[in-house]
Motif scaffolding. Structure first.
Motif, PDB file in Angstrom:
ATOM      1  N   LYS A  23       0.833  -1.208   0.000  1.00 33.49           N
ATOM      2  CA  LYS A  23       0.000   0.000   0.000  1.00 33.49           C
ATOM      3  C   LYS A  23       0.867   1.257   0.000  1.00 33.49           C
ATOM      4  O   LYS A  23       0.542   2.247  -0.661  1.00 33.49           O
ATOM      5  CB  LYS A  23      -0.944  -0.014   1.209  1.00 33.49           C
ATOM      6  CG  LYS A  23      -1.864   1.190   1.253  1.00 33.49           C
ATOM      7  CD  LYS A  23      -3.053   0.980   2.155  1.00 33.49           C
ATOM      8  CE  LYS A  23      -3.842   2.262   2.310  1.00 33.49           C
ATOM      9  NZ  LYS A  23      -5.101   2.082   3.024  1.00 33.49           N
ATOM     10  N   GLN A  24       1.983   1.207   0.717  1.00 30.66           N
ATOM     11  CA  GLN A  24       2.881   2.381   0.719  1.00 30.66           C
ATOM     12  C   GLN A  24       3.405   2.643  -0.692  1.00 30.66           C
ATOM     13  O   GLN A  24       3.477   3.786  -1.135  1.00 30.66           O
ATOM     14  CB  GLN A  24       4.025   2.161   1.704  1.00 30.66           C
ATOM     15  CG  GLN A  24       3.524   2.241   3.131  1.00 30.66           C
ATOM     16  CD  GLN A  24       4.603   2.142   4.192  1.00 30.66           C
ATOM     17  OE1 GLN A  24       4.343   2.481   5.319  1.00 30.66           O
ATOM     18  NE2 GLN A  24       5.786   1.658   3.852  1.00 30.66           N
ATOM     19  N   ARG A  25       3.740   1.555  -1.405  1.00 29.20           N
ATOM     20  CA  ARG A  25       4.225   1.710  -2.775  1.00 29.20           C
ATOM     21  C   ARG A  25       3.124   2.304  -3.660  1.00 29.20           C
ATOM     22  O   ARG A  25       3.351   3.247  -4.421  1.00 29.20           O
ATOM     23  CB  ARG A  25       4.675   0.343  -3.323  1.00 29.20           C
ATOM     24  CG  ARG A  25       5.548   0.449  -4.548  1.00 29.20           C
ATOM     25  CD  ARG A  25       6.064  -0.906  -5.065  1.00 29.20           C
ATOM     26  NE  ARG A  25       6.088  -1.971  -4.085  1.00 29.20           N
ATOM     27  CZ  ARG A  25       5.233  -2.993  -4.054  1.00 29.20           C
ATOM     28  NH1 ARG A  25       4.271  -3.083  -4.957  1.00 29.20           N
ATOM     29  NH2 ARG A  25       5.343  -3.937  -3.138  1.00 29.20           N
ATOM     30  N   ARG A  73       0.653   4.167  -2.768  1.00 34.05           N
ATOM     31  CA  ARG A  73       0.482   5.596  -2.417  1.00 34.05           C
ATOM     32  C   ARG A  73       1.539   6.452  -3.105  1.00 34.05           C
ATOM     33  O   ARG A  73       1.233   7.522  -3.638  1.00 34.05           O
ATOM     34  CB  ARG A  73       0.582   5.789  -0.901  1.00 34.05           C
ATOM     35  CG  ARG A  73      -0.670   5.447  -0.141  1.00 34.05           C
ATOM     36  CD  ARG A  73      -1.669   6.606  -0.142  1.00 34.05           C
ATOM     37  NE  ARG A  73      -2.955   6.167   0.354  1.00 34.05           N
ATOM     38  CZ  ARG A  73      -3.294   6.111   1.646  1.00 34.05           C
ATOM     39  NH1 ARG A  73      -2.440   6.502   2.563  1.00 34.05           N
ATOM     40  NH2 ARG A  73      -4.482   5.692   2.003  1.00 34.05           N
ATOM     41  N   ARG A  74       2.777   5.952  -3.110  1.00 29.27           N
ATOM     42  CA  ARG A  74       3.848   6.726  -3.764  1.00 29.27           C
ATOM     43  C   ARG A  74       3.579   6.863  -5.258  1.00 29.27           C
ATOM     44  O   ARG A  74       3.969   7.831  -5.887  1.00 29.27           O
ATOM     45  CB  ARG A  74       5.208   6.057  -3.544  1.00 29.27           C
ATOM     46  CG  ARG A  74       5.802   6.311  -2.158  1.00 29.27           C
ATOM     47  CD  ARG A  74       7.286   5.980  -2.110  1.00 29.27           C
ATOM     48  NE  ARG A  74       7.554   4.555  -2.275  1.00 29.27           N
ATOM     49  CZ  ARG A  74       7.556   3.658  -1.282  1.00 29.27           C
ATOM     50  NH1 ARG A  74       7.310   4.051  -0.043  1.00 29.27           N
ATOM     51  NH2 ARG A  74       7.797   2.392  -1.514  1.00 29.27           N
TER      52      ARG A  74
END
Ligand code: PMP
Length: 306
Positions: A172-174, A176-177
């Motif tokens: 999910k962090q990826r 978002r980026r």
């Protein structure tokens, strides 16, 4: 902050609700939890489907072999009392964890501690964190193709346990980026399952599709939306479907306690309905809000007034 948290039968201050860094559940991811909505209704604030959330928590504890010192009714009473002692709270979170310090996975002391918190996420939590919380009323999603993390042979998706969320954190962090709001998880056969913290629905040929119950967390909102949709005469299918079906659907939305019905306008660059909320999504969103806010007498039994 003047919020109080229920811990094993007594109320403690918000800041006192801590555990040791070496505690078993923190180190090993075995914390079981559930998250419950509190809504304003014409007859005062009410907790939505608390009994069903507590039943799901009991199932999670059973799957994780976490012994629980409190019977169902006592947890329900404790949650209601916590809501009462924290005016203005919009949600409840019950956590069950092993706070003992142990290096063995099969801890010498398997007993658990129960914490029940009641809060308003925006005012009590987000406002005290740096930056602004991510906010997207219309979602852009990315399909997580790198890992098929919804597998029944590891942690059953029906268990709401901390470790189930771990594989989704870097994914999910990826996303978002890369400019997306959230991700879609697939099973090992590339069927669409759910988002990391919400269930997923597609509207295809006028029918509502969602993954079968054994592949996903049995969302209380998922069940509510299915009951509302069937009441409106919309055909509903709980079955496997693939990415092709998802991308040719006319509408897609997510469901969850924190978001209700959440419209999806784009998946991996594919746009739905020119970026506007689809008619089925909008109808279900409106109906769900009415049910949660005590404006639909047929579902009054789901609300416990504080
Ligand atoms: N799936 C997962 C994995 C979740 O964490 C959640 C949030 N609890 C949901 C679905 C939605 O469940 P509910 O409608 O009960 O909030």
């Amino acid at each position: 902050m003047n919020r109080v948290i229920w811990r094993d039968g007594a109320f403690i201050d918000w800041g006192e609700a801590t555990v040791h860094v070496l505690s078993q559940s923190l180190q090993r991811g075995s914390l079981a939890f559930d998250y419950i909505g509190i809504y304003r209704t014409p007859r005062g604030p009410a907790v939505f489907r608390l009994d069903d959330h507590v039943d799901r928590l009991l199932r999670t504890c059973a799957v994780m072999d976490l012994p629980l010192a409190y019977p169902r009714e006592q947890l329900i009473d404790a949650a209601m009392e916590t809501a009462r002692r924290n005016p203005g709270a919009r949600s409840l979170r019950i956590s069950v964890l092993n706070t003992s310090i142990d290096l063995d996975l099969a801890a010498q002391d398997p007993s658990t501690t129960v914490f029940i918190a009641a809060f308003d996420f925006a005012k009590d939590i987000a406002a005290h964190n740096p930056g602004t919380p991510h906010h997207a009323p219309l979602l852009r999603l990315s399909i997580e193709r790198g890992k098929r993390s919804r597998r029944e042979d590891t942690i059953p998706p029906q268990a709401k346990v901390a470790a189930s969320y771990t594989p989704s954190i870097p994914a999910k962090q990826r996303a978002r980026r890369e400019g997306y709001d959230d991700i879609i998880l697939l099973d090992e056969a590339d069927n669409v399952t759910e988002a990391p913290t919400a269930n997923l629905f597609a509207v295809a040929d006028g029918r509502l599709l969602t993954a079968p119950g054994h592949k996903v967390l049995l969302g209380i909102t998922r069940d509510t939306v299915l009951q509302i949709a069937r009441g409106l005469g919309i055909a509903c299918e709980e079955r496997d479907f693939g990415v092709d079906t998802l991308l040719t659907a006319s509408e897609v939305f997510l469901t969850g306690t924190s978001v209700g019905v959440w419209p999806v306008i784009e998946i991996d660059g594919h746009r739905y309905g020119n970026g506007a909320v689809g008619p089925v999504t909008e109808r279900l969103q409106t109906q769900l809000r009415a049910v949660q806010h005590g404006e639909d007498a047929r579902f009054e039994h789901w609300l416990r007034r504080i």
